[in-house]
Scaffold this active site. Structure first.
Site, PDB file in Angstrom:
ATOM      1  N   CYS A  15       0.849  -1.186   0.000  1.00  0.00           N
ATOM      2  CA  CYS A  15       0.000   0.000   0.000  1.00  0.00           C
ATOM      3  C   CYS A  15       0.888   1.240   0.000  1.00  0.00           C
ATOM      4  O   CYS A  15       2.108   1.155   0.103  1.00  0.00           O
ATOM      5  CB  CYS A  15      -0.941   0.019   1.204  1.00  0.00           C
ATOM      6  SG  CYS A  15      -0.081   0.189   2.784  1.00  0.00           S
ATOM      7  N   ASP A  71      22.122  28.109 -24.465  1.00  0.00           N
ATOM      8  CA  ASP A  71      20.663  28.014 -24.455  1.00  0.00           C
ATOM      9  C   ASP A  71      20.121  27.584 -23.100  1.00  0.00           C
ATOM     10  O   ASP A  71      18.908  27.626 -22.875  1.00  0.00           O
ATOM     11  CB  ASP A  71      20.187  27.003 -25.515  1.00  0.00           C
ATOM     12  CG  ASP A  71      20.576  27.419 -26.922  1.00  0.00           C
ATOM     13  OD1 ASP A  71      20.398  28.604 -27.249  1.00  0.00           O
ATOM     14  OD2 ASP A  71      21.054  26.564 -27.685  1.00  0.00           O
ATOM     15  N   ASP A 122      16.613  28.025 -31.150  1.00  0.00           N
ATOM     16  CA  ASP A 122      17.976  28.482 -31.368  1.00  0.00           C
ATOM     17  C   ASP A 122      18.305  28.217 -32.844  1.00  0.00           C
ATOM     18  O   ASP A 122      17.603  27.460 -33.515  1.00  0.00           O
ATOM     19  CB  ASP A 122      18.927  27.726 -30.443  1.00  0.00           C
ATOM     20  CG  ASP A 122      20.380  28.079 -30.693  1.00  0.00           C
ATOM     21  OD1 ASP A 122      20.676  29.270 -30.843  1.00  0.00           O
ATOM     22  OD2 ASP A 122      21.190  27.138 -30.768  1.00  0.00           O
ATOM     23  N   ASP A 158      20.316  23.634 -28.124  1.00  0.00           N
ATOM     24  CA  ASP A 158      21.237  22.503 -28.010  1.00  0.00           C
ATOM     25  C   ASP A 158      22.550  22.836 -27.327  1.00  0.00           C
ATOM     26  O   ASP A 158      23.392  21.957 -27.153  1.00  0.00           O
ATOM     27  CB  ASP A 158      21.541  21.937 -29.402  1.00  0.00           C
ATOM     28  CG  ASP A 158      22.548  22.801 -30.158  1.00  0.00           C
ATOM     29  OD1 ASP A 158      22.458  24.044 -30.056  1.00  0.00           O
ATOM     30  OD2 ASP A 158      23.425  22.234 -30.832  1.00  0.00           O
TER      31      ASP A 158
END
Length: 828
Positions: free
Chosen positions: A96, A698, A502, A694
């Protein structure tokens, strides 16, 4: 007098039990292990576990309190990440949510344990810890001390536990069906006698036979509901089992009383409620297995053994025993067990399972291969570069499972409703019984109406509405190379209004090439390239790699620098024997007070400027090809009603080269902080933003956005910051991700609508006496199955799409083949 063990709830053995005095109160135990476990939890301040738990059966798993795994053996299941270690394992005996609570709390208080997560659905635990202060064997020992059985995770062990639970359910269901058929036979005879007449002796005999058959149905087949209901009542935590237990026992108890008073019996009602609810759980269990099958399929992509090269030849070893640097041999048609690098041999690799690319890719010495991919037609020798637990497939599986552990915001609504739902239904059932007793109706039985209210209520449908859709959505996405980091991310992706990209490595391929070298007076092109390459050597940025590659291709020698410092989004600075060197953007040189002559403009290409001390040396121009499918993906996003924007640190001229793409906005010369600020402004204006990037520059924008996304091949920091990861560098997968997220969000809303509508309609109908308990049980089971079935439609839709793509690819191949044959026949 205490009759069962405080810890495991089993009956106390004959003779003198084991006791402990805790806070001046005597506690009795069946064994010393349970006594020790109780004292551990009490001393840790976790005694409330015994009030919280809602076990369906007593006892502990076989082997509890035993520690059979050494630190050396468990080390092969440990993965390491910088200064942390991670351990994935199964916990047997979890019954549980309170079991999850106590294990997480207890481990969380261990010195050196940083994070604990236990998935109640799969019983898989993940522990992050400091290997300098604690090891895996100590973690296992701590769990075993309180009566749970930890096991290193492997697919076979997981399947064994799942099969054991499924077998238990099927045995109960099969028994219930067989006996309920007998029970209904007696009931039909009683109904027939009601209309055509039946002597009292025959009626009494049929009543007693019905009682005899109904008893094992109620107390064996229905034991999980009764035990769960009792614990829910004892712990003041009412749940679905409590409603079912009250309904079943009410029908059975009144029927037993009727045996002696001569009234009507309802054994068939009690038996059919158990049977139909068990039937619903059988269907529900099957649907849950299909919904969660994505993780298991990912983990099973990599074989469990591999052929390791030794001084004496080869030996077959478990994949988990492979270490970095080992050499393994992969025969044609076999899957790679781990990530590695080809040392000897060359051939085609089927990477469809990992990247989604249907066409085989040719790989040779020095090139990387991923676990789960297949060698086609060649014998390869591969050097292991990552342990099995750190392979690409294993990391993806971990991400998907962690995503399914994270709760979506819409789940909070269902949780709040479920908290008050069961008590409200119990009150409604009591009110129904009182109403029909005070205002009797010859057609309505007060007892059956109250039982119908208890049975027809279905908080399960509300509780399953969101998590099942999230589980199916994330699992389906993972199979398509789309990794959502959590249910909250999936929900956020379904509400997006703006997508920002980007430029380099995202809308372009990330493989720039040098197209021009413009040097200042007194400097040659070779000297300019040499200086730039010195600074960029070892850089992971695509522009830096391109500059170094260009210098090497021209045979230009350059000296390495000892130290360099990178400014994300600007450039690199380093000290050389001849002065400080700066390589980067125009703004980067401006910050250093270096004047750039007006003659040096990029004319649409990406600029990298070079200066030593205060002297400007020149600039290098680079161009990057547009990523295949970028235009189509942008058009598809716009068609879905999303606004698209380009955020780049490049010059306006270089950014303008992408103006032909379906972009609503183009913003150039943005440093990392400016990108993040633009995203923040959009969110402040009420937009929901997806940022796709990437690189390191960024990362701030990815973190600021509602959803940050990166493609395969991105930098580690970009992947770490991202909420949505595409394992294949294909922007088409981004479109699929948004579409799948929207479909999942719609499914969640449908599930919640159905769950609310069902209860709003069914409860008044049952209270009015218009629904028999048997029909109520069937409706209740059907409601949960409908919610899960609707969630599985997400997976079915993607499967049909995959089949369409395969047929399309097959058609292209046939066309190419026919064109080739036609060309061959036309030759003289």
């Amino acid at each position: 007098m205490q009759e069962s063990c405080v810890h495991c709830d089993l009956p106390l053995p004959p003779g003198r039990p084991i006791e402990a005095i805790v806070e001046n109160e005597q506690k009795l135990f069946c064994c010393h292990g349970c006594r020790g476990a109780y004292l551990i939890l009490h001393e840790a301040g976790l005694s409330s576990f015994y009030e919280r738990r809602t076990w369906e059966s007593a006892g502990l798993p076989a082997g509890a309190f035993e520690q059979a795994y050494s630190a050396a053996y468990l080390e092969r299941f440990v993965t390491r990440d910088s200064d942390q270690a991670h351990l994935l394992f199964l916990v047997e005996g979890v019954r549980c949510a309170s079991c999850v609570w106590v294990i997480e709390k207890l481990l969380g208080r261990m010195e050196g344990v940083l994070q604990v997560r236990l998935n109640y659905g799969t019983h898989r635990a993940r522990v992050a810890f400091d290997p300098q202060r604690v090891d895996a064997s100590q973690i296992f020992a701590e769990i075993a001390r309180i009566g749970y059985l930890p096991r290193p995770y492997d697919a076979d062990e997981s399947s064994r536990l799942a099969d054991q639970q499924r077998r238990s359910l099927l045995i109960r269901f099969g028994t219930s069906v067989f006996l309920s058929m007998q029970l209904m036979g007696y009931s039909f005879a009683l109904y027939a006698g009601y209309f055509s007449g039946m002597d009292p002796l025959t009626k009494d005999i049929l009543h007693w036979f019905a009682a005899l058959v109904a008893t094992p149905v109620v107390f064996y087949c229905g034991a999980p509901f009764i035990q769960g209901g009792w614990r829910a009542l004892r712990n003041a935590a009412p749940d679905m089992d409590l409603l079912l237990a009250i309904g079943i026992l009410a029908a059975y108890g009144v029927s037993i009383e009727a045996l002696f008073t001569g009234g009507e019996v309802y054994f068939d009602t009690a038996g059919m409620i158990v049977t139909l609810v068990l039937l619903g759980r059988v269907f529900e269990g099957g649907a849950r297995r299909r919904a969660s099958a994505g993780i298991d399929r990912l983990l099973r992509l990599a074989p469990e053994s591999a052929m390791r090269l030794t001084n004496d030849g080869t030996e077959e070893v478990a994949s988990a025993q492979l270490c970095v640097g080992d050499l393994i041999r992969v025969r044609p048609g076999e899957r790679f067990a781990v990530d590695g690098e080809i040392v000897e041999g060359e051939g085609e690799i089927d990477e469809a399972a990992v990247t989604g690319e249907a066409r085989p890719v040719r790989r040779g010495p020095g090139e990387a291969v991923s676990a789960g991919t297949v060698s086609l037609g060649s014998l390869l020798t591969v050097r292991v570069t990552a342990a099995a637990a750190d392979s690409f497939v294993a990391r993806v599986a971990r991400m998907v499972e962690e995503a399914q552990m994270r709760r979506a915001p819409m789940q909070r609504l269902a949780d709040r409703v479920c908290r008050y739902f069961v008590p409200a239904v119990a009150l409604l059932a009591a009110g129904t019984w009182i109403w029909w007793r005070l205002f009797p109706d010859p057609v309505v039985s007060p007892l059956l109406a109250a039982v119908a209210v208890l049975v027809v209520a279905c908080p399960c449908a509300l509780g399953l509405a969101t998590p099942t859709a999230i589980m199916v959505g994330t699992g389906t996405a993972a199979g398509r190379g789309i990794l959502f980091r959590g249910g909250d991310v999936l929900e956020a992706a379904g509400r997006l209004t703006v997508v920002a990209f980007d430029k380099t490595g995202t809308l372009t391929e990330g493989k720039p090439r040098v197209v021009a070298v413009r040097h200042a007076a007194g400097v040659t092109a070779g000297e300019l390239l040499a200086e730039a390459a010195r600074a960029e050597e070892g850089s992971l940025h695509p522009l830096g790699k391109a500059i170094v590659a260009e210098a090497q291709s021209r045979g230009i020698a350059f000296e390495s620098v000892r130290e360099s410092r990178a400014w994300a989004g600007f450039g690199i600075a380093c000290d050389t024997g001849s002065g400080a060197l700066r390589v980067g953007s125009r703004a980067f040189l401006d910050q250093g007070g270096i004047e750039i002559p007006e003659a040096f403009q990029g004319e649409g290409a990406t600029e990298v400027h070079v200066a030593r001390e205060a002297r400007y040396l020149g600039m290098i121009l680079l161009e990057d090809a547009l990523r295949p499918g970028a235009e189509a993906s942008l058009a598809a996003l716009k068609k879905m009603g999303l606004r698209t924007a380009l955020l780049t640190g490049d010059t306006p001229a270089a950014a303008g080269r992408l103006a032909s793409l379906p972009l609503d906005e183009i913003h150039s010369r943005l440093d990392p902080a400016a990108k993040a600020a633009w995203v923040a402004r959009q969110r402040a204006a009420g937009h929901r933003v997806l940022m796709v990037g990437d690189g390191i520059n960024d990362a701030p924008a990815l973190a600021e956005a509602d959803v940050g996304s990166s493609l395969a091949g991105s930098t580690d920091i970009a992947l770490e910051t991202s909420d949505l990861v595409l394992t294949r560098p294909d922007l088409g997968r981004l479109v699929e991700a948004v579409r799948l997220a929207r479909r999942t969000l719609v499914t969640i809303r449908q599930n919640l609508f159905w769950a609310f509508l069902y209860n709003v309609m069914a409860l008044p109908l049952a209270a009015a006496g218009g629904l028999a308990p048997i029909h109520a049980a069937a409706a209740m089971a059907l409601s949960s199955v409908c919610v899960i079935g609707n969630s599985l439609r997400i997976k079915a839709g993607e499967r049909f799409k995959e089949e369409g793509e395969r047929k399309k690819e097959k058609g292209k191949r046939k066309t190419l083949l026919s064109q080739s044959l036609s060309y061959t026949r036309s030759e003289p």
